[in-house]
Structure formats: C-alpha cells, structure tokens
Design an enzyme around this catalytic site. Structure first.
Site, mmCIF file in Angstrom:
data_model
loop_
_atom_site.group_PDB
_atom_site.id
_atom_site.type_symbol
_atom_site.label_atom_id
_atom_site.label_comp_id
_atom_site.label_asym_id
_atom_site.label_seq_id
_atom_site.Cartn_x
_atom_site.Cartn_y
_atom_site.Cartn_z
ATOM 1 C CE1 TYR A 30 10.246 17.270 -0.031
ATOM 2 C CE2 TYR A 30 12.565 16.867 -0.465
ATOM 3 C CZ TYR A 30 11.249 16.850 -0.877
ATOM 4 O OH TYR A 30 10.927 16.391 -2.151
ATOM 5 C CB SER A 47 12.002 13.327 -2.859
ATOM 6 O OG SER A 47 13.145 14.095 -3.171
#
Length: 321
Positions: free
Chosen positions: A184, A158
């Site tokens: 994350y 990501s």
C-alpha cells in the site's frame, strides 16, 4: 526542485469540501472523478457538481454508482475497470471522441491493505489499481486534458506513503515476501511521484498535477482491515463511532474530501504543480517519525519520479509522447 512548503492557505484540517469551493463557479467545466460513487469520492463529486461542473464518474458497476449518486445533478456514470487495460482504453476513447475539454481529473479510486492478488498482467493489485490504472487512464484522457488549456490532474495519495518507497527491483513482490502495508505504501508513493512527473510533462500544455493526503476516515477503503487493526489505529471513540479530530488527521468524510476539491479548484495553486498537499495547503517535507504530517523525501524526489514514469510506460505500453 519542488516548492514543497506551505503557502498560507486560508483553510485548515477542519475545512470541508463545501468550505473550500464556496464562491467558486465551475459552470461550463468538465470533471472526471474515479471512485466518485462512494466515500470521499462522492463528496468530491457533490462539491464539484453543486458548483456547476459536469461530472463524469467511471465505475465498475454503473448501476450501483447511479443509485449512490441519485439526487446529485450534473452527474453521469460510465463503465470502467481500472485493472483492465481494454476497459480503460475504451472509456478514454469514448471521452476523447466526445470532443469536450477535460478540466479536472481526480484519481480518487483505490484499495488498501489488500490480500495478495495479481492482475491479468501479473502486477500486484494495489500498485496495479492505485497507480497503473490511473496512469493508463490519464494517458488515455490526455487529448481531452490538453484541450482545456487549464486542467488539473489530482492523485489521491495517503500519509501511508511514508511506510515505503517504490522498490524498483521488485515492484510486484515476486522475490520479497508480500506485505500488504508495504504494498500500500509503495502504491501511495507512486501516486505522489506520478503527479511530479506528469506535471513536468503537462505544464506547457496547461495541465498541472498534484497529489495529496486526504486524512484518516473510516470508509469502504478499510474493508480489508480486521476489527483489531481498526482498533490499533484508534479510529473509533468509546461509543464505537468514527473518531473526529482533524488536528490529528482524523476527519469526517466532508473534511477528508476538502483537499481534493481545493487541489482541483483553488486559485492559490494556479501557478504551481507537482506538489503534495495536505489539510488544504502544500505540505512540508517530512523528516521525522512516520505517521506525522508531510511528504517523505522519497515521494518528492524528481529523479525517482522520472524513473517511475519510465517504468510505468514500460509496464503499460502507454505514453503521452
């Protein structure tokens, strides 16, 4: 050093999974797609299966996955829990014992911005799910991957990797305060570094690896976000619909699945590996403001990739030798 620069792909941020696989015949090929029963994963499965591949989807809830995938031919579902080493080992052993070559492994499952939770071994859940689970899975499937002679392993990272690199001194947030976005970002950096280290180990056996940013799209991945957080990302338009602006990275689900499908199947990548992809092309090195296109230097560093590989082996006890 990595060849981390665009290669002139004919596709773009607006291309869909159907666009990039048009004209590609996957008859006789075998694929596994984690997270393949929802979001970007199901579009990835659809594209591969419609091109002729036999696709196996591992899922924590096989019945739910079968219901979601109903109507797509050439798809099977088997149970797995990516936070449970025994479950991963059993899945891998079953696949390897089947004797088929594995041509494509797309590690697409993941969680984002989750509250602090630890797996049974004490590892922070985003790192455990997004990285360690897929590390274990890839190692377990290694004999099937090397049978192919021309396999690809795709790690869905990501742009969020730009938030943080891997903190090797405190991966599991045992000393530092837990921050769901830093966790994350760390896990998504790990996805990119994993692809680099895996490609180095696999290329002589015909296994190449890539990581990628799919684009921003509202899926179940956002289940831990509040409405205020979603609004802060400008993710919805004035009518409350998901905003679609591929040039800014905001995509439909078919557009967001395109780079995974391109990574797994494009002949343009035949002699490449270990690269981070974006918008159906190799991404440049990112050196500017966070949130912009490209891969951060800390996610494209071969020394950090090797360090992560060694740490992952120590954490899991898994190794491809």
């Amino acid at each position: 050093m990595t060849q981390q620069h665009p290669i002139g792909s004919p596709f773009s941020a607006a291309s869909t999974a159907a666009d990039v696989i048009r004209g590609i015949d996957l008859s006789g090929k075998n694929a596994i797609v984690t997270g393949g029963h929802s979001g970007l994963g199901i579009e990835t499965v659809r594209a591969l299966a419609e091109a002729g591949a036999r696709v196996l989807v591992p899922a924590r809830d096989p019945d739910q996955a079968r219901a979601a995938l109903a109507g797509i031919a050439n798809v099977e579902v088997d149970p797995i829990d990516l936070t449970d080493p025994a479950s991963i080992a059993a899945f891998g052993a079953h696949v390897v014992a089947g004797g088929r070559a594995l041509d494509m492994l797309i590690n697409s499952a993941g969680i984002m911005a989750a509250p602090l939770w630890r797996d049974a071994e004490g590892h922070e859940s985003q790192f455990a799910t997004n990285h360690l689970g897929h590390f274990r899975l890839t190692v377990a499937l290694w004999p099937a991957l090397t049978r192919s002679g021309d396999a690809r392993v795709i790690s869905v990272s990501s742009r969020g990797h730009q938030i943080a690199g891997v903190d090797f001194d405190d991966i599991d947030f045992l000393s530092r305060p837990y921050d769901k976005w830093v966790a994350y970002g760390q896990s998504k950096t790990a996805n990119a570094l994993f692809a680099m280290a895996l490609d180095k180990r696999g290329r002589e056996s015909g296994v190449r690896a890539f990581s990628l940013h799919p684009g921003q799209v509202l899926t179940g991945l956002a289940r831990h976000l509040s409405e205020a957080e979603i609004a802060s990302f400008d993710a919805r338009d004035e009518q409350g619909r998901p905003r679609v602006d591929p040039a800014r990275g905001m995509k439909t689900v078919p557009q967001a699945a395109a780079t995974s499908v391109w990574a797994a199947t494009s002949p343009l990548l035949a002699d490449l590996g270990g690269l981070y992809l974006e918008d159906c092309d190799v991404a440049p090195i990112h050196t500017g403001e966070a949130g912009r296109k490209g891969v951060a230097p800390w996610a494209a560093d071969p020394d950090l990739a090797e360090r992560l590989w060694r740490v992952s082996e120590a954490m899991t006890g898994a190794s491809i030798g």
